[in-house]
Design a protein around this motif. Sequence first.
Motif, PDB file in Angstrom:
ATOM      1  N   LEU A   1      62.806 -16.974  16.398  1.00  0.00           N
ATOM      2  CA  LEU A   1      61.708 -17.915  16.568  1.00  0.00           C
ATOM      3  C   LEU A   1      60.802 -17.506  17.718  1.00  0.00           C
ATOM      4  O   LEU A   1      59.734 -18.077  17.900  1.00  0.00           O
ATOM      5  CB  LEU A   1      62.256 -19.331  16.762  1.00  0.00           C
ATOM      6  CG  LEU A   1      62.925 -19.876  15.505  1.00  0.00           C
ATOM      7  CD1 LEU A   1      63.615 -21.190  15.773  1.00  0.00           C
ATOM      8  CD2 LEU A   1      61.920 -20.019  14.380  1.00  0.00           C
TER       9      LEU A   1
ATOM     10  N   THR B   1      59.661 -14.534  17.661  1.00  0.00           N
ATOM     11  CA  THR B   1      58.768 -13.575  17.009  1.00  0.00           C
ATOM     12  C   THR B   1      57.700 -14.350  16.245  1.00  0.00           C
ATOM     13  O   THR B   1      57.674 -15.577  16.282  1.00  0.00           O
ATOM     14  CB  THR B   1      59.528 -12.677  16.015  1.00  0.00           C
ATOM     15  OG1 THR B   1      59.966 -13.494  14.922  1.00  0.00           O
ATOM     16  CG2 THR B   1      60.738 -12.032  16.657  1.00  0.00           C
ATOM     17  N   ALA B   2      56.861 -13.609  15.535  1.00  0.00           N
ATOM     18  CA  ALA B   2      55.742 -14.262  14.858  1.00  0.00           C
ATOM     19  C   ALA B   2      56.174 -14.941  13.566  1.00  0.00           C
ATOM     20  O   ALA B   2      55.587 -14.747  12.514  1.00  0.00           O
ATOM     21  CB  ALA B   2      54.650 -13.231  14.577  1.00  0.00           C
ATOM     22  N   VAL B   3      57.255 -15.724  13.656  1.00  0.00           N
ATOM     23  CA  VAL B   3      57.746 -16.449  12.489  1.00  0.00           C
ATOM     24  C   VAL B   3      57.748 -17.927  12.826  1.00  0.00           C
ATOM     25  O   VAL B   3      58.271 -18.325  13.861  1.00  0.00           O
ATOM     26  CB  VAL B   3      59.171 -15.993  12.131  1.00  0.00           C
ATOM     27  CG1 VAL B   3      59.819 -16.957  11.172  1.00  0.00           C
ATOM     28  CG2 VAL B   3      59.146 -14.599  11.542  1.00  0.00           C
ATOM     29  N   SER B   4      57.126 -18.718  11.967  1.00  0.00           N
ATOM     30  CA  SER B   4      57.055 -20.138  12.277  1.00  0.00           C
ATOM     31  C   SER B   4      58.397 -20.782  12.025  1.00  0.00           C
ATOM     32  O   SER B   4      59.221 -20.277  11.267  1.00  0.00           O
ATOM     33  CB  SER B   4      55.979 -20.803  11.432  1.00  0.00           C
ATOM     34  OG  SER B   4      56.410 -20.862  10.091  1.00  0.00           O
ATOM     35  N   ARG B   5      58.603 -21.913  12.668  1.00  0.00           N
ATOM     36  CA  ARG B   5      59.854 -22.637  12.497  1.00  0.00           C
ATOM     37  C   ARG B   5      60.063 -23.024  11.045  1.00  0.00           C
ATOM     38  O   ARG B   5      61.173 -22.945  10.525  1.00  0.00           O
ATOM     39  CB  ARG B   5      59.832 -23.910  13.351  1.00  0.00           C
ATOM     40  CG  ARG B   5      59.865 -23.637  14.818  1.00  0.00           C
ATOM     41  CD  ARG B   5      59.837 -24.943  15.578  1.00  0.00           C
ATOM     42  NE  ARG B   5      59.912 -24.705  17.007  1.00  0.00           N
ATOM     43  CZ  ARG B   5      60.438 -25.570  17.864  1.00  0.00           C
ATOM     44  NH1 ARG B   5      60.899 -26.717  17.436  1.00  0.00           N
ATOM     45  NH2 ARG B   5      60.478 -25.286  19.135  1.00  0.00           N
TER      46      ARG B   5
ATOM     47  N   LEU C   1      59.762 -22.858  22.613  1.00  0.00           N
ATOM     48  CA  LEU C   1      60.979 -23.308  21.934  1.00  0.00           C
ATOM     49  C   LEU C   1      61.380 -24.688  22.425  1.00  0.00           C
ATOM     50  O   LEU C   1      62.026 -25.445  21.708  1.00  0.00           O
ATOM     51  CB  LEU C   1      62.125 -22.322  22.191  1.00  0.00           C
ATOM     52  CG  LEU C   1      61.944 -20.927  21.581  1.00  0.00           C
ATOM     53  CD1 LEU C   1      63.031 -19.983  22.074  1.00  0.00           C
ATOM     54  CD2 LEU C   1      61.980 -21.008  20.070  1.00  0.00           C
TER      55      LEU C   1
ATOM     56  N   ALA D   1      52.377 -20.966  18.777  1.00  0.00           N
ATOM     57  CA  ALA D   1      53.551 -20.108  18.925  1.00  0.00           C
ATOM     58  C   ALA D   1      53.463 -18.829  18.099  1.00  0.00           C
ATOM     59  O   ALA D   1      53.642 -17.726  18.633  1.00  0.00           O
ATOM     60  CB  ALA D   1      54.812 -20.895  18.572  1.00  0.00           C
ATOM     61  N   VAL D   2      53.170 -18.957  16.814  1.00  0.00           N
ATOM     62  CA  VAL D   2      53.266 -17.794  15.929  1.00  0.00           C
ATOM     63  C   VAL D   2      52.282 -16.700  16.344  1.00  0.00           C
ATOM     64  O   VAL D   2      52.646 -15.532  16.482  1.00  0.00           O
ATOM     65  CB  VAL D   2      53.037 -18.218  14.464  1.00  0.00           C
ATOM     66  CG1 VAL D   2      52.990 -17.003  13.563  1.00  0.00           C
ATOM     67  CG2 VAL D   2      54.156 -19.152  14.025  1.00  0.00           C
ATOM     68  N   ALA D   3      51.033 -17.101  16.602  1.00  0.00           N
ATOM     69  CA  ALA D   3      50.017 -16.106  16.962  1.00  0.00           C
ATOM     70  C   ALA D   3      50.364 -15.433  18.295  1.00  0.00           C
ATOM     71  O   ALA D   3      50.206 -14.216  18.459  1.00  0.00           O
ATOM     72  CB  ALA D   3      48.646 -16.766  17.040  1.00  0.00           C
TER      73      ALA D   3
ATOM     74  N   HIS E   1      53.363 -15.142  19.678  1.00  0.00           N
ATOM     75  CA  HIS E   1      54.598 -14.357  19.611  1.00  0.00           C
ATOM     76  C   HIS E   1      54.369 -12.955  19.055  1.00  0.00           C
ATOM     77  O   HIS E   1      55.166 -12.057  19.275  1.00  0.00           O
ATOM     78  CB  HIS E   1      55.637 -15.088  18.760  1.00  0.00           C
ATOM     79  CG  HIS E   1      56.183 -16.306  19.428  1.00  0.00           C
ATOM     80  ND1 HIS E   1      56.981 -17.217  18.786  1.00  0.00           N
ATOM     81  CD2 HIS E   1      56.044 -16.757  20.693  1.00  0.00           C
ATOM     82  CE1 HIS E   1      57.306 -18.186  19.631  1.00  0.00           C
ATOM     83  NE2 HIS E   1      56.740 -17.934  20.785  1.00  0.00           N
ATOM     84  N   ARG E   2      53.275 -12.785  18.315  1.00  0.00           N
ATOM     85  CA  ARG E   2      52.943 -11.467  17.810  1.00  0.00           C
ATOM     86  C   ARG E   2      52.661 -10.500  18.963  1.00  0.00           C
ATOM     87  O   ARG E   2      52.786  -9.301  18.821  1.00  0.00           O
ATOM     88  CB  ARG E   2      51.691 -11.574  16.925  1.00  0.00           C
ATOM     89  CG  ARG E   2      51.717 -10.727  15.679  1.00  0.00           C
ATOM     90  CD  ARG E   2      50.455 -10.936  14.880  1.00  0.00           C
ATOM     91  NE  ARG E   2      50.406 -12.230  14.210  1.00  0.00           N
ATOM     92  CZ  ARG E   2      51.055 -12.522  13.089  1.00  0.00           C
ATOM     93  NH1 ARG E   2      51.803 -11.612  12.537  1.00  0.00           N
ATOM     94  NH2 ARG E   2      50.962 -13.710  12.540  1.00  0.00           N
TER      95      ARG E   2
ATOM     96  N   LEU F   1      54.108 -10.599  22.047  1.00  0.00           N
ATOM     97  CA  LEU F   1      55.140 -10.470  23.075  1.00  0.00           C
ATOM     98  C   LEU F   1      56.483 -10.139  22.436  1.00  0.00           C
ATOM     99  O   LEU F   1      56.674 -10.269  21.226  1.00  0.00           O
ATOM    100  CB  LEU F   1      55.258 -11.762  23.892  1.00  0.00           C
ATOM    101  CG  LEU F   1      55.710 -13.045  23.188  1.00  0.00           C
ATOM    102  CD1 LEU F   1      57.235 -13.135  23.106  1.00  0.00           C
ATOM    103  CD2 LEU F   1      55.177 -14.252  23.917  1.00  0.00           C
TER     104      LEU F   1
ATOM    105  N   MET G   1      59.304  -8.442  12.360  1.00  0.00           N
ATOM    106  CA  MET G   1      58.908  -9.845  12.484  1.00  0.00           C
ATOM    107  C   MET G   1      57.925 -10.045  13.624  1.00  0.00           C
ATOM    108  O   MET G   1      57.236 -11.058  13.683  1.00  0.00           O
ATOM    109  CB  MET G   1      60.146 -10.727  12.651  1.00  0.00           C
ATOM    110  CG  MET G   1      60.906 -10.872  11.339  1.00  0.00           C
ATOM    111  SD  MET G   1      62.544 -11.594  11.499  1.00  0.00           S
ATOM    112  CE  MET G   1      62.178 -13.325  11.486  1.00  0.00           C
ATOM    113  N   ARG G   2      57.869  -9.083  14.565  1.00  0.00           N
ATOM    114  CA  ARG G   2      56.860  -9.160  15.621  1.00  0.00           C
ATOM    115  C   ARG G   2      55.574  -8.491  15.186  1.00  0.00           C
ATOM    116  O   ARG G   2      54.575  -8.545  15.877  1.00  0.00           O
ATOM    117  CB  ARG G   2      57.357  -8.433  16.864  1.00  0.00           C
ATOM    118  CG  ARG G   2      58.323  -9.220  17.648  1.00  0.00           C
ATOM    119  CD  ARG G   2      58.737  -8.455  18.888  1.00  0.00           C
ATOM    120  NE  ARG G   2      59.897  -9.116  19.422  1.00  0.00           N
ATOM    121  CZ  ARG G   2      61.067  -8.528  19.604  1.00  0.00           C
ATOM    122  NH1 ARG G   2      61.216  -7.242  19.358  1.00  0.00           N
ATOM    123  NH2 ARG G   2      62.062  -9.217  20.058  1.00  0.00           N
TER     124      ARG G   2
END
Lengths: 537, 298
Positions: free
Chosen positions: A384, A386-390, B53, B72-74, B76-77, B79, B104-105
């Motif tokens: 979570l 990473t670029a993966v939504s919950r 989180l 979050a999603v954008a 997290h790409r 980092l 996934m990153r």
Amino acid sequence: MSPFTGTRHLVRLILRRDRVVLPIWILLLAVLPASYASAYAELYQTADERAAYLANTASNPSIVALLGPVFGDSIGALTVQRAGMLVLVAALASLLTVVRHTRTEEEAGRRELLGATVLGRYAGLTAALLVTYAANVLLGLLIAGGLVAAGLPGAGSLIFGAGLALTGVAFATVGGLAAQLTESAGGARGIGLGVLGLAFVLRLAGDAGGSGGAGGKAEWLSWVSPLGWAPRVRAFAGERWWVLLLPVLFAAVVALVAYPISVRRDLGAGVLPPRLGPATAGPRLAGPFGLAWRLHRGQLLGWTLGFGLLGLVLGGAADAAADAVQGNQQVADILARLGGTATLAEAYLGSSLSLTALAAAGYGIQAALRARAEETAGRAEPLLATAVSRSRWLAAHLLFALLGPVVVLAVAGLATGLSYGLSVGDVGGELLRLLGVGLAQVPAVWVLAGLAALLVGWLPRFSSAAWAVLAGCLLLGQIGAVLKLSQWALDVSPFTHTPQVLGDNWTVTPLVALTVITAALLALALRTFQTRDIPTQ
Amino acid sequence: METPIEVSGLVKTFGRTRALDGLDLTVRAGEVHGFLGPNGAGKSTAIRALLGLLRTDAGDVRLLGGDPWRDAVALHRRLAYVPGDVTLWPNLSGGEVIDLLGRMRGGLDPARRAELLDSFELDPRKKGRAYSKGNRQKVGLVAALASDVELLILDEPTSGLDPLMEEVFQHWVRRARADGRTVLLSSHILAEVEALCDRVTIIRNGRDVETGTLSELRHLRRTSIEAEVTGSVDGLGQLGGVHDLRVDGQRVRFDVEDAALDAALRRLTEIGVRSLTSQPPTLEELFLRHYQAEQVRS
């Protein structure tokens, strides 16, 4: 220091850690044989009825293959056959218990912690075996006591209990050996289950040719199988006490192999080399769904195979079961009330498949709770981040909680249809009809999977409450009608609303309603999962 | 260039416990920032809040110019994160996990991946269950360091690594900084922080108690002096700013505040010096001073 030093402490630790699980499986297995005995006593009151049951059903080759041989038409002999599966269950529980307290502990590193204290080299294995042996002895005694209380002769009751208990002892020892072989508890369980499966297939093949108590041509296969010994003590039909020596000897030989290995190998290592995996990920392992497939596929395969086998057996036994109760009005009443349809065979199939629906719900709940297990194991957090939504992460697990039950129920329906179709000579028609029955169970199963999902999202700490709900549904379904509970109470369980699609008058409305409820539960689950802390301790 | 991490007044409570109690933390672009504190100080909680989180109760968190909870999603790409205790899937190989996390990153550099595996001496074919603690950390580190990201968030990443691998780790962190990346390194290994970090924030009881460059932190601190003198040490103890004077025959030891250093050295040379060593305060001492202060108070 003796190699057994510290065994006592470990025994106490195991008892403390298993203070819930151990009593549950002992008690559950202990009460069933006596309940079978009283059920038979009530259903087949005259010698004629019992003789007819023996001739038409108990001696039926597929029943004998599945449950084991039957020696005579006394209540005791019939009960012993009916309880044939319990021997397998006791063996399974014993095996898993030993692996859990040996290899699982070692893999988790907890054994190392203890190994550094004053602990003999044999203590770990010995403690796990002792506890499991004792559990089996207790189980055997409780079973014998229960059968005597149900009015059966003492000698037969005792030898039946002993046969079951010693089979448990034998497979506990197999678990102890398997735990020495691999590095992973999963691998040890696999080996143990493989041995158990082989023993079952051998017994099945050995007994398949026979009818009643007369062995077939290949009966020697049953004598080779450790699962074949318990029925062959001939409880209530001229007991053969010497047969009890076989599982004892077997356990002794297995233990003699296991103990030297347990000393020679390093802590944490196995005898078999660990298998290596690929150095790079395949193209499909690229996101939450690819990962979920890897995590769920083994389970999906296992459940599918199990449901397929179950379906074959159910379908094959349907005609015999219908014959058996043909003359018995009481049974017909019960089945009609449960099934509410035209023919007895169909009623039997309908109620059997609705039972498999409960098992499928267990699978759905398990798959949904996998998401929570991933979270508590600390494996959700890095993903979570990473670029993966919950929602995508959770949805990947829920996909298996929803589609998994569809697959296994479809397979159960098809397998039932295949074997029932073969026995009535209409494979094409029955295949489709029973596929329909299997799929009709899906929406009710979904409601429970959806509920588990909601708990994961909303009340993660209480997510295992989903199991309690399943147990409640099981109770309502099994004893609700017998207790004549009000319809309102029965309606609480989603399974009450599954229509009997083998009958004529059913509508699709309840299925749609259950599906809508599931959709709402899932939407709420995803919504609540968005807004909570991860991990929630 | 935006500031990668800006936290102010961050509060997070779990039931009655206040895990974060008004934390301020600023990490500038291109620096390696040490995040230091004893166990239970709130480092991991702060990092989880940074990653979106955990839901925060008060305060402001900006991550790479965005809101980590909402975007979050954008974010997290851009980092990569390594937790302090990397847990792997028992049936996936290390290589599979590295690729999975990388993909996934948004992709990882295959050449750097190979180089990392080589220098960390990690066999990527082993299954997750077969790795030791240190090797599990390596899997997480390789996955993070091989990713093309602007920001690395490392939460006590070297727990379980042996000293040799610690060296390798430090090499790669320096390389990441040379490539222009920003690193937040939470740690309680002071030598590691001293060796790597441009700036340091010390956290205690969920609150930052000290922040700045290492030399700033040492400023207004005491230097330890150890000397062998030829004459009598009279008068040294009367000097302002000199503490913990210990005399053992011709040997003297004392700590001196930076402002009084000049006067103390003059006095020493008046007495006559045969040998002299001076030591700046180690981070360890800074840290212990805070930690002990807390214990005295409680």
